[in-house]
Design an enzyme around this catalytic site. Structure first.
Site, PDB file in Angstrom:
ATOM      1  N   ASP A   1      34.460   0.541  46.342  1.00  0.00           N
ATOM      2  CA  ASP A   1      33.198   0.823  45.645  1.00  0.00           C
ATOM      3  C   ASP A   1      32.867  -0.222  44.580  1.00  0.00           C
ATOM      4  OD1 ASP A   1      32.595   3.362  46.914  1.00  0.00           O
ATOM      5  OD2 ASP A   1      34.397   4.082  45.910  1.00  0.00           O
TER       6      ASP A   1
ATOM      7  N   HIS B   1      30.486   6.768  50.663  1.00  0.00           N
ATOM      8  CA  HIS B   1      30.516   7.382  49.331  1.00  0.00           C
ATOM      9  C   HIS B   1      29.273   6.870  48.604  1.00  0.00           C
ATOM     10  CE1 HIS B   1      31.701   8.921  45.519  1.00  0.00           C
ATOM     11  NE2 HIS B   1      32.193   7.797  45.032  1.00  0.00           N
TER      12      HIS B   1
HETATM   13  P1  NDP Z   1      39.836  -0.049  51.186  1.00  0.00           P
HETATM   14  O1  NDP Z   1      40.137  -0.671  49.872  1.00  0.00           O
HETATM   15  O2  NDP Z   1      40.918   0.664  51.934  1.00  0.00           O
HETATM   16  O3  NDP Z   1      39.250  -1.135  52.194  1.00  0.00           O
HETATM   17  C1  NDP Z   1      38.296  -2.099  51.846  1.00  0.00           C
HETATM   18  C2  NDP Z   1      38.458  -3.311  52.738  1.00  0.00           C
HETATM   19  O4  NDP Z   1      37.453  -4.263  52.451  1.00  0.00           O
HETATM   20  C3  NDP Z   1      39.788  -4.022  52.546  1.00  0.00           C
HETATM   21  O5  NDP Z   1      40.340  -4.278  53.815  1.00  0.00           O
HETATM   22  C4  NDP Z   1      39.379  -5.294  51.840  1.00  0.00           C
HETATM   23  O6  NDP Z   1      40.237  -6.379  52.120  1.00  0.00           O
HETATM   24  C5  NDP Z   1      38.037  -5.551  52.457  1.00  0.00           C
HETATM   25  N1  NDP Z   1      37.208  -6.500  51.718  1.00  0.00           N
HETATM   26  C6  NDP Z   1      37.174  -6.755  50.384  1.00  0.00           C
HETATM   27  N2  NDP Z   1      36.238  -7.692  50.116  1.00  0.00           N
HETATM   28  C7  NDP Z   1      35.664  -8.045  51.286  1.00  0.00           C
HETATM   29  C8  NDP Z   1      34.625  -8.979  51.676  1.00  0.00           C
HETATM   30  N3  NDP Z   1      33.995  -9.723  50.760  1.00  0.00           N
HETATM   31  N4  NDP Z   1      34.290  -9.071  52.988  1.00  0.00           N
HETATM   32  C9  NDP Z   1      34.903  -8.330  53.913  1.00  0.00           C
HETATM   33  N5  NDP Z   1      35.910  -7.445  53.609  1.00  0.00           N
HETATM   34  C10 NDP Z   1      36.275  -7.300  52.332  1.00  0.00           C
HETATM   35  O7  NDP Z   1      38.565   0.917  50.966  1.00  0.00           O
HETATM   36  P2  NDP Z   1      38.399   2.443  51.399  1.00  0.00           P
HETATM   37  O8  NDP Z   1      38.396   2.538  52.873  1.00  0.00           O
HETATM   38  O9  NDP Z   1      39.306   3.290  50.587  1.00  0.00           O
HETATM   39  O10 NDP Z   1      36.931   2.737  50.839  1.00  0.00           O
HETATM   40  C11 NDP Z   1      35.772   2.283  51.509  1.00  0.00           C
HETATM   41  C12 NDP Z   1      34.625   3.228  51.181  1.00  0.00           C
HETATM   42  O11 NDP Z   1      34.891   4.508  51.761  1.00  0.00           O
HETATM   43  C13 NDP Z   1      34.428   3.473  49.690  1.00  0.00           C
HETATM   44  O12 NDP Z   1      33.054   3.645  49.466  1.00  0.00           O
HETATM   45  C14 NDP Z   1      35.160   4.783  49.452  1.00  0.00           C
HETATM   46  O13 NDP Z   1      34.669   5.512  48.342  1.00  0.00           O
HETATM   47  C15 NDP Z   1      34.831   5.514  50.754  1.00  0.00           C
HETATM   48  N6  NDP Z   1      35.766   6.577  51.120  1.00  0.00           N
HETATM   49  C16 NDP Z   1      37.102   6.301  51.202  1.00  0.00           C
HETATM   50  C17 NDP Z   1      37.990   7.262  51.611  1.00  0.00           C
HETATM   51  C18 NDP Z   1      39.405   6.905  51.878  1.00  0.00           C
HETATM   52  O14 NDP Z   1      39.989   7.568  52.690  1.00  0.00           O
HETATM   53  N7  NDP Z   1      40.011   5.892  51.302  1.00  0.00           N
HETATM   54  C19 NDP Z   1      37.545   8.644  51.862  1.00  0.00           C
HETATM   55  C20 NDP Z   1      36.106   8.805  51.880  1.00  0.00           C
HETATM   56  C21 NDP Z   1      35.272   7.797  51.466  1.00  0.00           C
HETATM   57  P3  NDP Z   1      41.619  -6.569  51.279  1.00  0.00           P
HETATM   58  O15 NDP Z   1      42.416  -5.332  51.469  1.00  0.00           O
HETATM   59  O16 NDP Z   1      42.233  -7.721  51.900  1.00  0.00           O
HETATM   60  O17 NDP Z   1      41.193  -6.773  49.847  1.00  0.00           O
END
Ligand code: NDP
Ligand code: MG
Length: 331
Positions: free
Chosen positions: A83, A108
């Site tokens: 987020d 979210h």
């Molecule tokens: P994570 O942190 O698990 O995943 C985010 C991913 O994005 C990582 O793989 C990260 O890479 C990658 N990333 C970061 N910067 C970039 C970029 N510039 N370009 C491409 N990829 C990038 O996030 P979540 O899955 O936890 O959360 C995602 C969304 O889902 C949020 O809005 C959260 O609130 C929502 N959500 C999450 C839940 C959950 O189960 N975790 C439950 C319900 C909703 P790296 O790891 O290498 O930094």
């Protein structure tokens, strides 16, 4: 009660010919991308080169690209980045490709509700938010089940946003479990409240305080760990299956009497006052501003707190004890 959507309410044909971009292959990204693909939807993935999640996406048969390329190619852009970095990536890589015919999607509502991201009026904006961790979104789907989702239509210039949202919810398995209609405001505020007060914040603080009380009174750390941490899951599983009454049916009468008479002394009027205060901070945007400021300052406090929490005795004893229980898939 919120409106419930089931399998018959979603039609995968509403995603036919459309490309979904999953931006970020993390917890939610890896789960939603694979579920969509297994449902026959065309999916592309954006991940940063050289990261573990980039390798994972390749292993799962995707060809990860930049967020900008994915946003350009896709009709539906699902932002599954952390987020706190979504607004920055949106501005630089996604906003230039928004416009008529594009659908912006989230799991979210933080950035839309608190207005860190302001999508153009000619784009559809929806939300499909699984009410569970990403790894369960995938494992339940593979078993033939699903995790319930919250579904929101926020902007709908195309008049097709609801059909697209329901088809997406179906494709990730959310309609198998029943999904619910809500708003960005309600999802964001209740989600933050739940994680702060009950699920993550409240429960960890309760567990730690219980463990510390026993250890400070001279009891063995092993006993304190089992009582205050390990058994939480066994009790919560009973809630999950049959609510408070099923837990009370399953435990001994002694445990039930202790629950009914002592529970309200721990979580009391004062605790509820604190909960109300925390809810106000969420509603007013105070929490969001505090968290964004922390991130902008390099998240120094956040990292320091993570580090000191990792040193808590319950973490050390827990690690040793979990190593003996091979079947629990210790992390
Ligand atoms: P994570 O942190 O698990 O995943 C985010 C991913 O994005 C990582 O793989 C990260 O890479 C990658 N990333 C970061 N910067 C970039 C970029 N510039 N370009 C491409 N990829 C990038 O996030 P979540 O899955 O936890 O959360 C995602 C969304 O889902 C949020 O809005 C959260 O609130 C929502 N959500 C999450 C839940 C959950 O189960 N975790 C439950 C319900 C909703 P790296 O790891 O290498 O930094
Ligand atoms: Mg949540």
């Amino acid at each position: 009660m919120a409106k419930i959507f089931t399998e018959k309410d979603g039609n995968l044909a509403d995603l036919k010919g459309k490309t979904v971009a999953i931006i970020g292959y993390g917890s939610q990204g890896h789960a939603q991308a694979q579920n969509l693909k297994d449902s026959g939807i065309k999916v592309i993935v954006a991940e940063m080169k050289g990261t573990d999640n980039h390798k994972l996406a390749v292993k799962h048969g995707f060809k990860p690209m930049s967020a900008s390329e994915a946003a350009q190619q896709a009709d539906i852009i699902q932002i599954l980045l952390p987020d706190e970095i979504q607004a920055k990536v949106y501005e630089s890589e996604i906003a230039p490709h928004m416009g008529k015919g594009k659908t912006l999607c989230f799991s979210h509502g933080f950035n839309i509700h608190f207005k860190y991201i302001k999508p153009p009026k000619d784009s559809d904006v929806i939300m499909i938010a699984p009410k569970g961790p990403g790894h369960l979104v995938r494992s339940e789907f593979v078993k033939g089940g699903g995790v319930p989702c919250l579904v929101v239509v926020h902007q709908n210039p195309s008049r097709k946003a609801k059909k697209v949202a329901l088809a997406y919810a179906k494709a990730v398995g959310g309609l198998r479990a029943g999904s619910f209609e809500t708003t960005y405001k309600e999802e964001t505020e209740t989600d933050l409240f739940g994680e702060q007060v009950v699920l993550c914040g409240g429960l960890s603080a309760l567990i730690k305080a219980g463990f510390e009380t026993l250890v400070e009174a001279g009891y063995d750390e092993t006993m304190a760990y089992f009582e205050c941490m390990h058994e939480v899951k066994l009790i919560v599983d009973l809630f999950y299956q049959g609510g408070l009454s099923y837990m009370r049916y399953s435990v001994s009468n002694t445990a039930e009497y202790g629950d009914l008479t002592r529970g309200p002394r721990i979580i009391n009027k004062q605790t509820k006052q604190s909960m109300k205060k925390i809810l106000k901070e969420i509603q007013s945007g105070k929490f969001a501003r505090e968290w964004m400021k922390e991130v902008q300052g390099g998240a120094k406090n956040f990292k320091a707190m993570e580090k000191s929490e990792a040193k808590h005795p319950i973490e050390k004893v827990g690690k040793k004890l979990r190593a003996n229980m091979k079947w629990i898939d210790a992390k």
